[in-house]
Design a protein around this motif. Sequence first.
Motif, PDB file in Angstrom:
ATOM      1  N   SER A   1      23.329   1.629  49.018  1.00 31.84           N
ATOM      2  CA  SER A   1      23.339   0.920  47.744  1.00 31.84           C
ATOM      3  C   SER A   1      23.734   1.867  46.610  1.00 31.84           C
ATOM      4  CB  SER A   1      21.954   0.331  47.465  1.00 31.84           C
ATOM      5  OG  SER A   1      21.968  -0.472  46.305  1.00 31.84           O
ATOM      6  N   GLY A   2      24.447   1.322  45.621  1.00 32.29           N
ATOM      7  CA  GLY A   2      24.846   2.130  44.475  1.00 32.29           C
ATOM      8  C   GLY A   2      26.146   2.880  44.695  1.00 32.29           C
ATOM      9  N   ALA A   3      27.032   2.331  45.538  1.00 29.42           N
ATOM     10  CA  ALA A   3      28.343   2.954  45.763  1.00 29.42           C
ATOM     11  C   ALA A   3      29.252   2.579  44.597  1.00 29.42           C
ATOM     12  CB  ALA A   3      28.931   2.487  47.093  1.00 29.42           C
ATOM     13  N   SER A   4      28.978   3.220  43.473  1.00 29.99           N
ATOM     14  CA  SER A   4      29.655   2.873  42.224  1.00 29.99           C
ATOM     15  C   SER A   4      29.738   4.130  41.358  1.00 29.99           C
ATOM     16  CB  SER A   4      28.873   1.756  41.521  1.00 29.99           C
ATOM     17  OG  SER A   4      29.572   1.255  40.409  1.00 29.99           O
ATOM     18  N   SER A   5      30.107   3.949  40.112  1.00 29.75           N
ATOM     19  CA  SER A   5      30.181   5.101  39.198  1.00 29.75           C
ATOM     20  C   SER A   5      28.836   5.790  39.086  1.00 29.75           C
ATOM     21  CB  SER A   5      30.659   4.641  37.817  1.00 29.75           C
ATOM     22  OG  SER A   5      31.914   4.013  37.907  1.00 29.75           O
ATOM     23  N   VAL A   6      27.776   4.981  39.099  1.00 30.42           N
ATOM     24  CA  VAL A   6      26.403   5.502  39.156  1.00 30.42           C
ATOM     25  C   VAL A   6      25.676   4.771  40.270  1.00 30.42           C
ATOM     26  CG1 VAL A   6      26.279   6.176  36.727  1.00 30.42           C
ATOM     27  CG2 VAL A   6      25.661   3.847  37.350  1.00 30.42           C
ATOM     28  N   PRO A   7      24.959   5.499  41.122  1.00 29.32           N
ATOM     29  CA  PRO A   7      24.776   6.947  41.145  1.00 29.32           C
ATOM     30  C   PRO A   7      25.771   7.714  42.015  1.00 29.32           C
ATOM     31  CG  PRO A   7      23.277   5.968  42.705  1.00 29.32           C
ATOM     32  CD  PRO A   7      24.047   4.818  42.083  1.00 29.32           C
TER      33      PRO A   7
ATOM     34  N   ILE B   1      24.561  11.498  30.962  1.00 27.39           N
ATOM     35  CA  ILE B   1      25.700  10.754  31.502  1.00 27.39           C
ATOM     36  C   ILE B   1      26.099   9.681  30.496  1.00 27.39           C
ATOM     37  CG2 ILE B   1      26.564   9.415  33.473  1.00 27.39           C
ATOM     38  CD1 ILE B   1      23.975  10.470  34.958  1.00 27.39           C
ATOM     39  N   GLY B   2      27.390   9.447  30.369  1.00 27.47           N
ATOM     40  CA  GLY B   2      27.855   8.392  29.475  1.00 27.47           C
ATOM     41  C   GLY B   2      29.148   7.778  29.974  1.00 27.47           C
ATOM     42  N   ILE B   3      29.338   6.502  29.678  1.00 23.49           N
ATOM     43  CA  ILE B   3      30.566   5.785  30.029  1.00 23.49           C
ATOM     44  C   ILE B   3      30.981   4.931  28.835  1.00 23.49           C
ATOM     45  CG2 ILE B   3      31.604   4.005  31.492  1.00 23.49           C
ATOM     46  CD1 ILE B   3      29.770   4.865  33.750  1.00 23.49           C
ATOM     47  N   SER B   4      32.264   5.026  28.485  1.00 21.79           N
ATOM     48  CA  SER B   4      32.832   4.159  27.452  1.00 21.79           C
ATOM     49  C   SER B   4      34.008   3.409  28.055  1.00 21.79           C
ATOM     50  CB  SER B   4      33.292   4.978  26.242  1.00 21.79           C
ATOM     51  OG  SER B   4      33.833   4.129  25.248  1.00 21.79           O
ATOM     52  N   SER B   5      33.990   2.093  27.931  1.00 21.52           N
ATOM     53  CA  SER B   5      35.026   1.281  28.556  1.00 21.52           C
ATOM     54  C   SER B   5      36.309   1.306  27.744  1.00 21.52           C
ATOM     55  CB  SER B   5      34.540  -0.169  28.687  1.00 21.52           C
ATOM     56  OG  SER B   5      34.447  -0.774  27.405  1.00 21.52           O
ATOM     57  N   GLY B   6      37.394   0.888  28.388  1.00 21.32           N
ATOM     58  CA  GLY B   6      38.629   0.606  27.678  1.00 21.32           C
ATOM     59  C   GLY B   6      38.632  -0.843  27.235  1.00 21.32           C
ATOM     60  N   ALA B   7      39.818  -1.346  26.867  1.00 18.81           N
ATOM     61  CA  ALA B   7      39.898  -2.700  26.322  1.00 18.81           C
ATOM     62  C   ALA B   7      39.555  -3.763  27.345  1.00 18.81           C
ATOM     63  CB  ALA B   7      41.307  -2.949  25.781  1.00 18.81           C
TER      64      ALA B   7
ATOM     65  N   GLU C   1      35.890  14.585  45.093  1.00 15.67           N
ATOM     66  CA  GLU C   1      37.248  14.425  45.615  1.00 15.67           C
ATOM     67  C   GLU C   1      37.351  13.221  46.545  1.00 15.67           C
ATOM     68  OE1 GLU C   1      36.665  18.344  44.007  1.00 15.67           O
ATOM     69  OE2 GLU C   1      35.510  17.251  45.532  1.00 15.67           O
ATOM     70  N   GLU C   2      36.355  13.021  47.383  1.00 12.89           N
ATOM     71  CA  GLU C   2      36.369  11.876  48.300  1.00 12.89           C
ATOM     72  C   GLU C   2      36.257  10.562  47.531  1.00 12.89           C
ATOM     73  OE1 GLU C   2      34.454  13.683  52.406  1.00 12.89           O
ATOM     74  OE2 GLU C   2      33.114  13.123  50.756  1.00 12.89           O
ATOM     75  N   PHE C   3      35.443  10.551  46.478  1.00 16.12           N
ATOM     76  CA  PHE C   3      35.298   9.344  45.652  1.00 16.12           C
ATOM     77  C   PHE C   3      36.622   8.983  44.988  1.00 16.12           C
ATOM     78  CE2 PHE C   3      34.469   6.698  42.097  1.00 16.12           C
ATOM     79  CZ  PHE C   3      33.237   6.090  42.261  1.00 16.12           C
ATOM     80  N   LEU C   4      37.311   9.975  44.440  1.00 15.93           N
ATOM     81  CA  LEU C   4      38.508   9.710  43.645  1.00 15.93           C
ATOM     82  C   LEU C   4      39.775   9.536  44.477  1.00 15.93           C
ATOM     83  CD1 LEU C   4      37.953  12.163  40.641  1.00 15.93           C
ATOM     84  CD2 LEU C   4      37.463   9.712  40.750  1.00 15.93           C
TER      85      LEU C   4
ATOM     86  N   CYS D   1      35.075   1.133  42.376  1.00 14.78           N
ATOM     87  CA  CYS D   1      35.432   0.758  43.754  1.00 14.78           C
ATOM     88  C   CYS D   1      35.667   1.966  44.655  1.00 14.78           C
ATOM     89  CB  CYS D   1      36.699  -0.101  43.748  1.00 14.78           C
ATOM     90  SG  CYS D   1      36.568  -1.612  42.771  1.00 14.78           S
ATOM     91  N   GLY D   2      35.868   3.148  44.072  1.00 13.20           N
ATOM     92  CA  GLY D   2      36.241   4.309  44.872  1.00 13.20           C
ATOM     93  C   GLY D   2      35.260   4.645  45.974  1.00 13.20           C
ATOM     94  N   ALA D   3      33.980   4.550  45.681  1.00 12.42           N
ATOM     95  CA  ALA D   3      32.974   4.932  46.683  1.00 12.42           C
ATOM     96  C   ALA D   3      32.989   3.999  47.876  1.00 12.42           C
ATOM     97  CB  ALA D   3      31.586   4.956  46.047  1.00 12.42           C
ATOM     98  N   ALA D   4      33.031   2.697  47.633  1.00 10.82           N
ATOM     99  CA  ALA D   4      33.012   1.743  48.740  1.00 10.82           C
ATOM    100  C   ALA D   4      34.243   1.895  49.620  1.00 10.82           C
ATOM    101  CB  ALA D   4      32.923   0.317  48.193  1.00 10.82           C
TER     102      ALA D   4
END
Length: 297
Positions: A60-66, A88-94, A281-284, A251-254
């Motif tokens: 569970s949590g295969a996402s940006s966090v954690p 930790i911080g995240i700012s979205s785009g449009a 590296e594996e995530f990205l 989506c990278g982790a999944a």
Amino acid sequence: MQVDTLIHTAGPFQGQDYSVARAAIEARCHYVDLADGRHFVGGIDSLNASALASGVSVISGASSVPALSSAVVDRYLGRFRRLDSIHIGISSGARAPGLATVKGIFSYGGRPFRSLQNGAWVDAYGWLDLRRHRFPQPLGKRWLGSCDIPDLELFPLRYPTVKTVSFQAGFASDVGHLVVWTLARLVKAGILPGMGAFAMPLNRISRWMEPVISDKGGMFVRLDGRGSDEAPLNITWTLIAQRNHGPHIPCGAAIALARKIASGAQLPAGAMPCMGLLTVEEFLEPLCELDISETVQ
């Protein structure tokens, strides 16, 4: 059906039960979700015994966090003799997130949740604690507010020397962020019962405004502590996404985990949050065709 791996993306996960994960376990099928709900991800180990009995991985949590945030901390942890704080911080785009995501993050707006600050557990409030963060160019300054995520619960256990763990998020539009901040203040003051009713109209408005808002978003992880020489050490890792590619990053982790399973790699059996299973590296790597880049300061 012969299904080897199930990837659960149907949020919001805040308040959701584990019926999908239990069904996967009963089918002896590996399970991965993109949850970022604090209690959902933090409580997944309640399924550990049944997952072990079936010989499957429940992640569970295969996402940006954690998943990504912990991979960043793990990457630089060896440079610290003592790690004191993680911010930790995240700012979205449009491009606005989906309605389910908006409902999830609005569910705790103006409501208290526990956060470790200077060695003590204190109350933070959803989308409050307004502050301005300077991202590297081309993002620049963005408004951020406090949000409730699994890392706040999991990181003090995973990194026991840490005395502070914080997470804040924000929007590309200053006006949009300040509207959310104002709604959260009204909830905290008891004037509004919650922010859920505003999720759909604000999500629609954000989609209409997309052409005139910045298409750039970012994530940072800032680590503070003492280096091997006992001198103060500060490391800030930043991920910048352009051309509205930010919403694809979780989506990278999944994808990476599914590829590992398909290749025959042995992931740990049992139920666990997605920490220590992937490197940065594996995530990205599955996202290599996106317009994203890392910087370290």
